[in-house]
Motif scaffolding. Structure first.
Motif, PDB file in Angstrom:
ATOM      1  N   GLY A  47       6.462   7.161  -3.547  1.00 37.86           N
ATOM      2  CA  GLY A  47       6.092   6.539  -2.336  1.00 37.86           C
ATOM      3  C   GLY A  47       4.737   6.010  -2.095  1.00 37.86           C
ATOM      4  N   LYS A  48       4.802   5.165  -1.178  1.00 41.38           N
ATOM      5  CA  LYS A  48       3.197   4.957  -0.827  1.00 41.38           C
ATOM      6  C   LYS A  48       3.155   5.332   0.753  1.00 41.38           C
ATOM      7  N   VAL A  49       2.141   5.837   1.205  1.00 35.63           N
ATOM      8  CA  VAL A  49       1.746   6.598   2.424  1.00 35.63           C
ATOM      9  C   VAL A  49       1.271   5.567   3.291  1.00 35.63           C
ATOM     10  N   ASN A  50       2.158   5.581   4.556  1.00 37.33           N
ATOM     11  CA  ASN A  50       1.880   4.606   5.247  1.00 37.33           C
ATOM     12  C   ASN A  50       0.875   5.107   6.260  1.00 37.33           C
ATOM     13  N   LYS A  51      -0.324   4.578   6.147  1.00 38.63           N
ATOM     14  CA  LYS A  51      -1.508   5.118   7.165  1.00 38.63           C
ATOM     15  C   LYS A  51      -1.403   4.920   8.670  1.00 38.63           C
ATOM     16  N   ASP A  52      -0.678   3.999   9.177  1.00 38.66           N
ATOM     17  CA  ASP A  52      -0.321   4.195  10.653  1.00 38.66           C
ATOM     18  C   ASP A  52       0.417   5.012  11.076  1.00 38.66           C
TER      19      ASP A  52
END
Length: 360
Positions: free
Chosen positions: A210-215
């Protein structure tokens, strides 16, 4: 001092609902406390029990009281099966954590079901249980309770980190044991995998993809709990009222949710560990990691990447049964009238010996 030894069955059920841990252990007092794990078993909850325990948060008082009695009998039956299966003969008593339904020490209450009287009657044995209630009554958090065991049984590690439903940490600071809940871990990760038909993210594989959602990560890291000073602890209330709604509003894919939550956990753990390390520059620190999260390879990788310590993953036996082992120790301490709850950990008015005793 006279050498003493006890043979105890310890029971632990975690908030992540992965099952019941049973350990048969010999605990010996001989120039300090020592242990030998003799037998272990992990019992997976049936879907019926999993749903009962998960839904109990919303039960009426009458229904919850009935579940408390039912679960006490269930624990007793599991102990009896364990004794027969392992041909266990010598038992001084059973030490049971129960299963936490409510935990809100700020409002003065905590509840672990698994009625001790029912457990004692079912097994026809002495039972020591309900270890948290007295501490909350004395103004404490009622959690974590494991640090006394870290101090007495695992003092050769600088940090003891447990990755269960919640991550909690324990370490020595001068003459005091310091410990508290850091953040939610498996209770959140498993919530989202179960919504997608999976019990858990095996090895953290989906999270790693997965990709880390920075918000979202920023919002999670900004939650007020992390600014509070210890002693402090977390309960299911925090997860369902605060954390889950925050995550759900982002409408992310499952891998992205898992990646972001793993990163959040690793960041929160690292902030605490690295602050202690920085205060004692030059020392080489070792951190023992136990609990189901120790099998989440991706989470462990992120912790290793972010924490300035040597990470030690122990044997499968210690990973899975350390908490059940320590509740057996808490039972020994309560049985002997010795301190098993530390005010430096929970914030209670004084050190004390907590737990209800049911003599059959």
């Amino acid at each position: 001092m006279e050498n003493k030894k006890w043979f105890v069955i310890g029971l632990m059920s975690g908030t992540s609902l992965d099952g019941l841990d049973l350990v048969y252990v010999k605990i010996e007092l001989n120039k300090g406390y020592h242990f030998e794990i003799l037998e272990t078993e992990a019992v997976n909850y049936s879907d019926i029990w999993k749903n009962r325990l998960k839904d109990a948060f919303g039960f009426s008082g009458e229904k919850l009281t009935f579940l408390d009695a039912q679960y006490g009998k269930f624990l007793g039956q599991q102990v009896e099966d364990f004794i027969q299966k392992k041909s266990i003969e010598k038992i001084d008593f059973i030490a049971s954590h129960g299963h936490t339904i409510f935990h809100d020490p700020g409002r003065g209450y905590t509840l672990q079901i698994g009625n001790g009287a029912q457990l004692s009657a079912t097994t026809k044995r002495k039972v020591i249980c309900d270890f948290r209630t007295q501490d909350v009554a004395l103004g404490g958090q009622g959690a974590p309770l494991v640090p006394i065991g870290d101090q007495l049984l695992f003092s050769h590690y600088d940090f003891c980190l447990n990755l269960g439903g919640f991550a909690n940490i324990s370490y020595q600071k001068e003459i005091s044991r310091i410990a508290y809940d850091i953040c939610a871990v498996n209770i959140v990760l498993n919530h989202f995998t179960r919504l997608n038909g999976l019990e858990y993210d095996d090895g953290g594989k989906m999270a790693s993809e997965g990709k880390v959602n920075k918000d979202l990560l920023h919002e999670l890291n900004s939650l007020g709990y992390y600014k509070e000073m210890a002693p402090k602890s977390l309960g299911y209330e925090f997860v369902i009222e605060t954390q889950l709604p925050l995550i759900e509003k982002y409408e992310l894919s499952l891998p992205d949710i898992l990646a972001t939550c793993v990163e959040h956990s690793a960041v929160q753990i690292a902030e605490i560990v690295n602050q202690v390390v920085t205060e004692n520059e030059g020392a080489q620190y070792r951190m023992l990691i136990t609990g189901g999260g120790a099998y989440n390879t991706y989470l462990i990788e992120r912790i290793k990447d972010l924490c300035a310590v040597d990470v030690i993953i122990p044997s499968k036996e210690i990973i899975e049964f350390k908490e059940a082992l320590i509740f057996a120790l808490l039972g020994v301490l309560r049985n002997e009238g010795q301190v098993n709850c530390l005010k430096s950990v929970t914030g209670a008015s004084h050190d004390h010996s907590g737990g209800q005793i049911y003599n059959y």
